[in-house]
Design a protein around this motif. Structure first.
Motif, PDB file in Angstrom:
ATOM      1  N   LEU A   1       0.884  -1.408  -0.162  1.00 41.42           N
ATOM      2  CA  LEU A   1      -0.128  -0.118   0.057  1.00 41.42           C
ATOM      3  C   LEU A   1       0.560   1.379  -0.245  1.00 41.42           C
ATOM      4  CD1 LEU A   1      -3.151  -0.110   1.751  1.00 41.42           C
ATOM      5  CD2 LEU A   1      -1.752   1.846   2.402  1.00 41.42           C
ATOM      6  N   ARG A   2       1.975   1.196   0.656  1.00 44.72           N
ATOM      7  CA  ARG A   2       2.761   2.567   0.801  1.00 44.72           C
ATOM      8  C   ARG A   2       3.331   2.673  -0.479  1.00 44.72           C
ATOM      9  NH1 ARG A   2       7.355   4.205   5.195  1.00 44.72           N
ATOM     10  NH2 ARG A   2       6.540   6.245   5.292  1.00 44.72           N
ATOM     11  N   GLU A   3       3.663   1.695  -1.434  1.00 45.80           N
ATOM     12  CA  GLU A   3       4.242   1.795  -2.900  1.00 45.80           C
ATOM     13  C   GLU A   3       3.249   2.276  -3.635  1.00 45.80           C
ATOM     14  OE1 GLU A   3       7.280   2.059  -3.085  1.00 45.80           O
ATOM     15  OE2 GLU A   3       8.058   1.078  -1.334  1.00 45.80           O
ATOM     16  N   LEU A   4       2.023   2.037  -3.202  1.00 47.92           N
ATOM     17  CA  LEU A   4       0.709   2.742  -4.102  1.00 47.92           C
ATOM     18  C   LEU A   4       0.837   4.137  -3.796  1.00 47.92           C
ATOM     19  CD1 LEU A   4      -2.049  -0.183  -3.691  1.00 47.92           C
ATOM     20  CD2 LEU A   4      -0.582   0.502  -5.874  1.00 47.92           C
ATOM     21  N   ARG A   5       0.783   4.427  -2.497  1.00 51.38           N
ATOM     22  CA  ARG A   5       0.846   5.856  -2.111  1.00 51.38           C
ATOM     23  C   ARG A   5       1.826   6.770  -2.799  1.00 51.38           C
ATOM     24  NH1 ARG A   5       1.011   5.653   3.438  1.00 51.38           N
ATOM     25  NH2 ARG A   5      -1.216   4.874   3.565  1.00 51.38           N
ATOM     26  N   CYS A   6       3.052   6.183  -3.075  1.00 54.38           N
ATOM     27  CA  CYS A   6       4.110   6.898  -4.048  1.00 54.38           C
ATOM     28  C   CYS A   6       3.668   7.215  -5.183  1.00 54.38           C
ATOM     29  CB  CYS A   6       5.268   6.069  -3.976  1.00 54.38           C
ATOM     30  SG  CYS A   6       6.230   6.045  -2.354  1.00 54.38           S
ATOM     31  N   GLY A   7       3.141   6.254  -5.904  1.00 50.53           N
ATOM     32  CA  GLY A   7       2.500   6.605  -7.346  1.00 50.53           C
ATOM     33  C   GLY A   7       1.319   7.430  -7.151  1.00 50.53           C
ATOM     34  N   LEU A   8       0.490   7.454  -5.942  1.00 54.12           N
ATOM     35  CA  LEU A   8      -0.640   8.316  -5.905  1.00 54.12           C
ATOM     36  C   LEU A   8      -0.182   9.907  -5.810  1.00 54.12           C
ATOM     37  CD1 LEU A   8      -3.141   6.452  -3.790  1.00 54.12           C
ATOM     38  CD2 LEU A   8      -3.719   7.541  -5.826  1.00 54.12           C
ATOM     39  N   GLY A   9       1.150  10.190  -5.302  1.00 55.86           N
ATOM     40  CA  GLY A   9       1.606  11.425  -5.170  1.00 55.86           C
ATOM     41  C   GLY A   9       1.662  12.275  -6.593  1.00 55.86           C
ATOM     42  N   GLU A  10       2.359  11.474  -7.307  1.00 61.45           N
ATOM     43  CA  GLU A  10       2.732  11.693  -8.821  1.00 61.45           C
ATOM     44  C   GLU A  10       1.230  12.062  -9.702  1.00 61.45           C
ATOM     45  OE1 GLU A  10       5.698  13.096  -8.988  1.00 61.45           O
ATOM     46  OE2 GLU A  10       6.319  12.114  -7.363  1.00 61.45           O
ATOM     47  N   ILE A  11       0.326  10.962  -9.398  1.00 61.28           N
ATOM     48  CA  ILE A  11      -0.962  10.848 -10.074  1.00 61.28           C
ATOM     49  C   ILE A  11      -1.933  12.295  -9.718  1.00 61.28           C
ATOM     50  CG2 ILE A  11      -3.408   9.860 -10.084  1.00 61.28           C
ATOM     51  CD1 ILE A  11      -1.728   7.093 -10.043  1.00 61.28           C
ATOM     52  N   VAL A  12      -1.857  12.625  -8.218  1.00 57.97           N
ATOM     53  CA  VAL A  12      -2.473  13.832  -7.828  1.00 57.97           C
ATOM     54  C   VAL A  12      -1.825  14.996  -8.530  1.00 57.97           C
ATOM     55  CG1 VAL A  12      -3.404  15.120  -6.108  1.00 57.97           C
ATOM     56  CG2 VAL A  12      -3.584  12.614  -5.838  1.00 57.97           C
ATOM     57  N   LYS A  13      -0.495  15.069  -8.522  1.00 60.16           N
ATOM     58  CA  LYS A  13       0.160  16.168  -9.280  1.00 60.16           C
ATOM     59  C   LYS A  13      -0.256  16.148 -10.523  1.00 60.16           C
ATOM     60  CE  LYS A  13       4.384  15.348 -10.993  1.00 60.16           C
ATOM     61  NZ  LYS A  13       5.530  15.054 -11.074  1.00 60.16           N
TER      62      LYS A  13
END
Ligand code: NAD
Ligand code: GLY
Length: 346
Positions: free
Chosen positions: A166-178
């Motif tokens: 899950l924490r690695e998914l969150r890393c991708g989500l940071g760039e997706i929201v950006k």
């Protein structure tokens, strides 16, 4: 999808659920040298063993700590020992560490051999595998040694996301929201989503992210102009990473976006405040069960250490302004620090 950077350099991006079949086809046609990391190899060893029975598979240790010149040189030595030739193909299967380091090795070996990426993290699928930046960390500075060099092909299989923590998914989500803050079509999709951590949903929005990133990288491959928009939220994210040891990059980016949206509300006259509030709430949803950062856990004096964004006492921020719009705003470093003290929750 094909991105053309100039007449000599282009990159095909293939979104597929049959990545191993494609790799098997490649292995049957030409000599491959495969780079991966121990975690990815551990999870997918059956596939590696059946698809690459005769190719060399170099397995590096996993994580940012190994994105170093030493690991790069060890890889290049192995390629030389195996007598990799200019017509061979380096295939990097892994997250952004593996694709950045593999891409750099391919651009250096014999002055450049072809490479292909198979990004296996969300962050690598939506960001690191596209745009041609390769690097290792050096002298304590992230990505200090690197090149701009395009992979020949990028094969993206969203099914890799199923094994990602899950924490690695969150890393991708940071760039997706950006990306979403800069790209209204993606912003709409995210705003309507009920569960940001549903890998089915994430797989569906990978292509929109790629379309956005590819279009920016195609316009500005060397990051001299518009590509700087991708620094949105990142000046503050880097500061947070430098001043707090337990934040992942994705958590830092999401918090950086929340804080820079707040700075925009206070400093940019024509900012769309309603949009900035909605962006902040998207970031909080993407953070999931990770708490937003608090003032007492951040050592603001370290903000000045981010060499890339501080010039003669001035810090450069890429602020969100309205959906699809950003502004590059230089700020006095002391003023930035004071403003952060004011807006960081206690
Ligand atoms: P990473 O490569 O370290 O991968 C994160 C972790 O996930 C690792 O432990 C890895 O082994 C594991 N992993 C990978 N795929 C997995 C899977 N399918 N299932 C389970 N575990 C898996 O980190 P990352 O977040 O992918 O990438 C971060 C790196 O990307 C940084 O070094 C950053 O500088 C770089 N980056 C580069 C660009 C670029 O444009 N080149 C853009 C953004 C980030
Ligand atoms: N990740 C930012 C860029 O590729 O430019």
């Amino acid at each position: 999808m094909k991105i053309a950077f100039n007449r000599k350099s282009s990159c095909e991006i293939v979104i597929t659920e049959k990545v191993w079949e494609i790799l098997a086809g490649l292995a049957a046609r030409r000599r491959l040298f495969v780079l991966t990391d121990k975690t990815v190899y551990g999870i997918y060893s059956d596939r590696f063993d059946s698809v690459f029975p005769t190719s060399s598979v170099y397995t590096m240790s996993a994580g940012e700590a190994y994105k170093t010149p030493e690991v790069l040189l060890a890889l290049l030595k192995k390629m030389a020992d195996e007598e990799v030739l200019r017509g061979d193909l380096l295939v990097a299967v892994g997250g952004g560490v593996v694709t950045d380091l593999g891409g750099l090795a391919a651009s250096l070996y014999m002055r450049g051999i072809e490479c292909a990426y198979v990004p296996t993290t969300l962050l690598a699928q939506v960001d690191a595998s596209v745009g041609g930046k390769t690097a290792v960390d050096f002298c304590g500075v992230k990505n200090l040694l690197g090149t701009f060099s395009q992979p020949r092909s990028v094969y993206i299989d969203p099914s890799f996301l199923a094994t990602l923590p899950l924490r690695e998914l969150r890393c991708g989500l940071g760039e997706i929201v950006k990306h979403a803050a800069l790209f209204p079509a993606l912003y709409e999709r995210l705003s309507a989503a009920s569960d940001f951590y549903d890998v089915g949903f994430l797989g569906e929005i990978v292509p929109l992210n790629l379309a956005f990133k590819a279009q920016i990288a195609e316009k500005d491959p060397m990051e001299t102009g518009i590509r700087k928009c991708l620094n949105l939220g990142h000046t503050t994210a880097h500061m947070l990473e430098l001043s707090s040891s337990d934040l992942s990059h994705g958590e830092a980016v999401l918090n950086g976006l929340i804080l820079e949206a707040e700075i925009a509300k206070r400093t940019v006259k024509d900012a769309d405040v309603a949009f900035l509030c909605s962006l902040q709430s998207l970031c909080r949803r993407a953070l999931g069960d990770a708490e937003p950062v608090k003032g007492e856990t951040i050592d603001l004096s370290l903000a000045r250490l981010d060499k890339k964004n501080v010039r003669r006492g001035e810090i450069v921020l890429t602020l969100p302004v309205r959906c699809g719009e950003y502004r590059i705003v230089p700020m006095d470093a002391r003023g930035y620090e004071d403003m952060l003290k004011e807006i960081l929750p206690s």
